[in-house]
Design a protein around this motif. Structure first.
Motif, PDB file in Angstrom:
ATOM      1  N   GLY A  30      68.078  28.990 -59.661  1.00 20.51           N
ATOM      2  CA  GLY A  30      67.197  29.553 -58.646  1.00 20.51           C
ATOM      3  C   GLY A  30      67.963  30.045 -57.435  1.00 20.51           C
ATOM      4  O   GLY A  30      69.108  29.675 -57.204  1.00 20.51           O
ATOM      5  N   PHE A  31      67.296  30.887 -56.662  1.00 17.40           N
ATOM      6  CA  PHE A  31      67.874  31.333 -55.390  1.00 17.40           C
ATOM      7  C   PHE A  31      66.751  31.722 -54.439  1.00 17.40           C
ATOM      8  O   PHE A  31      65.605  31.906 -54.841  1.00 17.40           O
ATOM      9  CB  PHE A  31      68.873  32.485 -55.583  1.00 17.40           C
ATOM     10  CG  PHE A  31      68.256  33.813 -55.928  1.00 17.40           C
ATOM     11  CD1 PHE A  31      68.034  34.779 -54.956  1.00 17.40           C
ATOM     12  CD2 PHE A  31      67.894  34.097 -57.235  1.00 17.40           C
ATOM     13  CE1 PHE A  31      67.482  36.009 -55.285  1.00 17.40           C
ATOM     14  CE2 PHE A  31      67.346  35.320 -57.572  1.00 17.40           C
ATOM     15  CZ  PHE A  31      67.131  36.276 -56.586  1.00 17.40           C
ATOM     16  N   ASP A  32      67.085  31.848 -53.178  1.00 20.25           N
ATOM     17  CA  ASP A  32      66.128  32.204 -52.135  1.00 20.25           C
ATOM     18  C   ASP A  32      66.011  33.719 -52.066  1.00 20.25           C
ATOM     19  O   ASP A  32      66.886  34.394 -51.543  1.00 20.25           O
ATOM     20  CB  ASP A  32      66.606  31.639 -50.797  1.00 20.25           C
ATOM     21  CG  ASP A  32      65.697  31.984 -49.635  1.00 20.25           C
ATOM     22  OD1 ASP A  32      64.718  32.729 -49.822  1.00 20.25           O
ATOM     23  OD2 ASP A  32      65.962  31.495 -48.518  1.00 20.25           O
ATOM     24  N   GLY A  33      64.934  34.248 -52.620  1.00 21.76           N
ATOM     25  CA  GLY A  33      64.739  35.694 -52.678  1.00 21.76           C
ATOM     26  C   GLY A  33      64.477  36.346 -51.337  1.00 21.76           C
ATOM     27  O   GLY A  33      64.577  37.561 -51.209  1.00 21.76           O
ATOM     28  N   ASN A  37      65.774  40.376 -50.005  1.00 22.67           N
ATOM     29  CA  ASN A  37      64.628  41.305 -49.958  1.00 22.67           C
ATOM     30  C   ASN A  37      63.846  41.315 -51.268  1.00 22.67           C
ATOM     31  O   ASN A  37      63.310  42.332 -51.665  1.00 22.67           O
ATOM     32  CB  ASN A  37      65.078  42.729 -49.604  1.00 22.67           C
ATOM     33  CG  ASN A  37      65.689  42.815 -48.227  1.00 22.67           C
ATOM     34  OD1 ASN A  37      65.232  42.141 -47.301  1.00 22.67           O
ATOM     35  ND2 ASN A  37      66.718  43.611 -48.076  1.00 22.67           N
ATOM     36  N   GLN A  38      63.784  40.165 -51.937  1.00 21.26           N
ATOM     37  CA  GLN A  38      63.060  40.080 -53.194  1.00 21.26           C
ATOM     38  C   GLN A  38      61.865  39.130 -53.122  1.00 21.26           C
ATOM     39  O   GLN A  38      61.166  38.964 -54.108  1.00 21.26           O
ATOM     40  CB  GLN A  38      64.012  39.659 -54.330  1.00 21.26           C
ATOM     41  CG  GLN A  38      64.993  40.766 -54.662  1.00 21.26           C
ATOM     42  CD  GLN A  38      66.038  40.375 -55.665  1.00 21.26           C
ATOM     43  OE1 GLN A  38      66.840  39.478 -55.427  1.00 21.26           O
ATOM     44  NE2 GLN A  38      66.047  41.042 -56.806  1.00 21.26           N
ATOM     45  N   ALA A  39      61.635  38.535 -51.953  1.00 16.00           N
ATOM     46  CA  ALA A  39      60.495  37.636 -51.806  1.00 16.00           C
ATOM     47  C   ALA A  39      60.222  37.387 -50.322  1.00 16.00           C
ATOM     48  O   ALA A  39      61.142  37.450 -49.502  1.00 16.00           O
ATOM     49  CB  ALA A  39      60.783  36.309 -52.511  1.00 16.00           C
ATOM     50  N   ASN A  43      57.215  32.268 -49.762  1.00 17.67           N
ATOM     51  CA  ASN A  43      57.201  32.045 -51.213  1.00 17.67           C
ATOM     52  C   ASN A  43      58.460  32.699 -51.781  1.00 17.67           C
ATOM     53  O   ASN A  43      58.388  33.717 -52.462  1.00 17.67           O
ATOM     54  CB  ASN A  43      55.934  32.641 -51.835  1.00 17.67           C
ATOM     55  CG  ASN A  43      55.802  32.341 -53.305  1.00 17.67           C
ATOM     56  OD1 ASN A  43      56.452  31.427 -53.821  1.00 17.67           O
ATOM     57  ND2 ASN A  43      55.000  33.110 -53.992  1.00 17.67           N
ATOM     58  N   SER A  44      59.612  32.089 -51.503  1.00 19.21           N
ATOM     59  CA  SER A  44      60.873  32.805 -51.716  1.00 19.21           C
ATOM     60  C   SER A  44      61.644  32.441 -52.977  1.00 19.21           C
ATOM     61  O   SER A  44      62.724  32.959 -53.196  1.00 19.21           O
ATOM     62  CB  SER A  44      61.787  32.591 -50.504  1.00 19.21           C
ATOM     63  OG  SER A  44      62.103  31.215 -50.379  1.00 19.21           O
TER      64      SER A  44
END
Length: 116
Positions: A30-33, A37-39, A43-44
């Motif tokens: 997992g990663f922090d979106g 700029n993906q989340a 809700n990242s």
């Protein structure tokens, strides 16, 4: 782990380093979106799904690069995951062979001016 992130107008490549035991296949991660700029920040969570590993040409040895797709937490393709769209098309036409062409244009010069 290497993936394409959600920067507009042109996406860029991102990476994270992870130590994986020798002989073990890389797992989802997992990663922090919100940082790519993906989340949104509220809700990242995003998922990196390994697709292929290749030898790391810089570190050498047993080190590998893990090329990934980005997925949502329900394991569906993230909206920025253009590889998922391309894979759908590739699967649809898997029985066909790709054909590529090269066009080369040139001009002849004589005494510093175009000939003809």
């Amino acid at each position: 782990y290497i993936w394409i992130h959600g920067t507009e107008p042109e996406p860029l490549m991102r990476s994270k380093t992870r130590i994986v035991k020798s002989g073990k296949e890389p797992e989802i991660w997992g990663f922090d979106g919100s940082s790519t700029n993906q989340a949104p920040g509220s809700n990242s969570d995003c998922v990196l799904q390994p697709v292929v590993t290749v030898p790391d040409p810089l570190r050498g040895g047993d080190n590998v690069l893990v090329l990934c797709e980005v997925q949502l937490t329900d394991f569906t393709p993230h909206p920025t995951n253009t590889r998922a769209i391309a894979r759908t098309v590739a699967d649809k036409y898997a029985d066909m062979k790709p054909m590529f062409g090269i066009e080369q244009e040139y001009t002849f010069f004589q005494n510093g001016r175009p000939l003809g």
